[in-house]
Design a protein around this motif. Sequence first.
Motif, PDB file in Angstrom:
ATOM      1  N   ALA A  49       3.330   0.500 -11.013  1.00  0.00           N
ATOM      2  CA  ALA A  49       4.518   1.349 -11.099  1.00  0.00           C
ATOM      3  C   ALA A  49       4.788   1.734 -12.555  1.00  0.00           C
ATOM      4  CB  ALA A  49       5.722   0.613 -10.519  1.00  0.00           C
ATOM      5  N   PHE A  60       4.597   5.945  -9.188  1.00  0.00           N
ATOM      6  CA  PHE A  60       3.632   4.854  -9.143  1.00  0.00           C
ATOM      7  C   PHE A  60       2.282   5.359  -8.649  1.00  0.00           C
ATOM      8  CE2 PHE A  60       5.610   4.397  -4.874  1.00  0.00           C
ATOM      9  CZ  PHE A  60       4.484   4.311  -4.053  1.00  0.00           C
ATOM     10  N   TRP A  62      -1.099   3.948  -6.294  1.00  0.00           N
ATOM     11  CA  TRP A  62      -1.478   2.902  -5.344  1.00  0.00           C
ATOM     12  C   TRP A  62      -2.758   3.309  -4.648  1.00  0.00           C
ATOM     13  CZ3 TRP A  62      -1.239   2.332   0.234  1.00  0.00           C
ATOM     14  CH2 TRP A  62      -1.137   3.558   0.898  1.00  0.00           C
ATOM     15  N   GLU A 134       5.841  -1.525  -4.770  1.00  0.00           N
ATOM     16  CA  GLU A 134       5.920  -0.554  -5.869  1.00  0.00           C
ATOM     17  C   GLU A 134       7.306   0.090  -5.955  1.00  0.00           C
ATOM     18  OE1 GLU A 134       3.637  -0.771  -8.036  1.00  0.00           O
ATOM     19  OE2 GLU A 134       2.419  -1.999  -6.699  1.00  0.00           O
TER      20      GLU A 134
END
Length: 197
Positions: A49, A60, A62, A134
């Motif tokens: 993040a 963020f 991912w 996150e």
Amino acid sequence: MQQGIWTIASRNDFLRQRTIKAKSVTQEVLTVSQDLMDTWDTVSAYGIAGPQIGARLRIFIWKSTKGQDPEIIINPKIIRARGEVKDYDGCLSVPGIYGPTRRAEYIELSGWTQTGQPFRRGFEGFDARIIQHEVDHLEGVLFIDRIDSLDELYVMEEIPSTKKNEEPTYEERPLNPELQEFIRSRRRPIPGHALLW
């Protein structure tokens, strides 16, 4: 540019501040997005993040457990959640420490893609867990805030091999008293059942 990961070892409360929503895909948003991408390959994680690299923006990166490429999400907001699962959690900002947290089993998320396109998607299972982790960072929440008890936290200790060329094995070990006190001093407990974002 590659950035270092901010951790709770710092006395700075930056990781505890709420992030700022982007109004558009500005140069700052593009820079933070690129910094997240550049940092991604240097760590072993499911997500990073903005606050973890020193950025106050609501953003963020991912990667899904389904093997897709890493994805940048801007201005994420969990708009629906259901179910509850208590499972593994860990964090680059709380290095080497793990424990179970309660998180929703299914979520719906709204946000923007890296190009500023709005979306609304559903996530379930471990992908939902990653997203929630996150989003917590963007609210100044760490996974240690969501554990039911400090006694559930653990470190992974390598067990020496008795055979040559054998892969190492690891075992969960409880935190020693000093480390447990350190985590207690940095923790801001949230009731485990309060799945709030």
